[in-house]
Design an enzyme around this catalytic site. Structure first.
Site, PDB file in Angstrom:
ATOM      1  N   ARG A 192      -9.912  23.054  12.996  1.00 47.15           N
ATOM      2  CA  ARG A 192      -8.551  22.723  12.584  1.00 47.15           C
ATOM      3  C   ARG A 192      -8.503  21.707  11.453  1.00 47.15           C
ATOM      4  O   ARG A 192      -7.606  21.765  10.616  1.00 47.15           O
ATOM      5  CB  ARG A 192      -7.744  22.243  13.791  1.00 47.15           C
ATOM      6  CG  ARG A 192      -8.159  20.898  14.348  1.00 47.15           C
ATOM      7  CD  ARG A 192      -7.335  20.558  15.607  1.00 47.15           C
ATOM      8  NE  ARG A 192      -7.520  19.198  16.008  1.00 47.15           N
ATOM      9  CZ  ARG A 192      -8.508  18.747  16.784  1.00 47.15           C
ATOM     10  NH1 ARG A 192      -9.438  19.587  17.212  1.00 47.15           N
ATOM     11  NH2 ARG A 192      -8.575  17.477  17.129  1.00 47.15           N
ATOM     12  N   HIS A 193      -9.452  20.775  11.412  1.00 53.66           N
ATOM     13  CA  HIS A 193      -9.408  19.750  10.367  1.00 53.66           C
ATOM     14  C   HIS A 193      -9.663  20.363   8.988  1.00 53.66           C
ATOM     15  O   HIS A 193      -8.940  20.067   8.034  1.00 53.66           O
ATOM     16  CB  HIS A 193     -10.392  18.627  10.663  1.00 53.66           C
ATOM     17  CG  HIS A 193     -10.115  17.935  11.964  1.00 53.66           C
ATOM     18  ND1 HIS A 193      -8.883  17.430  12.287  1.00 53.66           N
ATOM     19  CD2 HIS A 193     -10.914  17.700  13.020  1.00 53.66           C
ATOM     20  CE1 HIS A 193      -8.930  16.891  13.496  1.00 53.66           C
ATOM     21  NE2 HIS A 193     -10.148  17.051  13.968  1.00 53.66           N
ATOM     22  N   GLY A 248       0.811  -1.212   0.000  1.00 57.07           N
ATOM     23  CA  GLY A 248       0.000   0.000   0.000  1.00 57.07           C
ATOM     24  C   GLY A 248       0.844   1.261   0.000  1.00 57.07           C
ATOM     25  O   GLY A 248       0.335   2.353  -0.252  1.00 57.07           O
ATOM     26  N   HIS A 304     -10.378  13.143  10.155  1.00 53.11           N
ATOM     27  CA  HIS A 304      -9.488  14.287  10.324  1.00 53.11           C
ATOM     28  C   HIS A 304      -8.906  14.808   9.021  1.00 53.11           C
ATOM     29  O   HIS A 304      -8.609  15.998   8.920  1.00 53.11           O
ATOM     30  CB  HIS A 304      -8.326  13.922  11.252  1.00 53.11           C
ATOM     31  CG  HIS A 304      -8.751  13.734  12.665  1.00 53.11           C
ATOM     32  ND1 HIS A 304      -7.850  13.477  13.675  1.00 53.11           N
ATOM     33  CD2 HIS A 304      -9.978  13.743  13.261  1.00 53.11           C
ATOM     34  CE1 HIS A 304      -8.503  13.353  14.826  1.00 53.11           C
ATOM     35  NE2 HIS A 304      -9.794  13.500  14.590  1.00 53.11           N
TER      36      HIS A 304
END
Length: 144
Positions: free
Chosen positions: A133-134, A68, A98
């Site tokens: 903030r995200h 991955g 987030h």
């Protein structure tokens, strides 16, 4: 909803299993390759899937290679892509909550099918915690 998927040879079997699960959940799938376990180069497939998501052909994408890692790096080279390589359900949850990850990467050599399906479901079922903030951080990523 449409989900674009792609893999190299190392992620092919896992892609096929997750793709079946997604279809069973009612998603439409755009499979951008590869079509076998014959050796191919993961950057090609990471980019083609990321290009499809960035162009709006699918709102979400999933990519698979041996670990991955490589395919997620390739996908993240495309502007507007936030591809998270997740090895746990918690990582998938936080990647969406987030970071509003619009692509998910997993490794066919390190993630078994049952865990991959749990990771997929968590990523799909988690909402982005917008605002504050995200959102500010995702906006910063999108401006890069």
């Amino acid at each position: 909803m449409i989900i674009a998927v792609a893999s190299d040879h190392g992620g092919f079997k896992l892609k096929q299993a997750v793709k079946k699960h997604l279809i069973d959940r009612g998603y439409q799938i755009v499979d951008l390759g590869t079509t076998s376990e014959e050796s191919v180069d993961y950057p090609i497939y990471g980019k083609v899937c990321a290009d499809a998501v960035a162009a709006g052909k699918a709102p979400l994408g999933m990519v698979f290679c041996g670990t991955g890692i490589g395919i997620s790096i390739a996908a993240n080279k495309v502007h507007g892509i936030r591809c998270a390589n997740c090895t746990s359900v918690e990582m998938a949850h936080l990647a969406k909550q987030h970071n509003n990850a619009n692509m998910l990467a997993m490794g066919g050599r390190i993630t078994d099918e049952k865990l991959a399906i749990k990771i997929t479901d968590e990523w799909l079922d988690t909402e982005f915690e917008s605002g504050g903030r995200h959102s500010r951080r995702v906006d910063m990523l999108n401006e890069m």
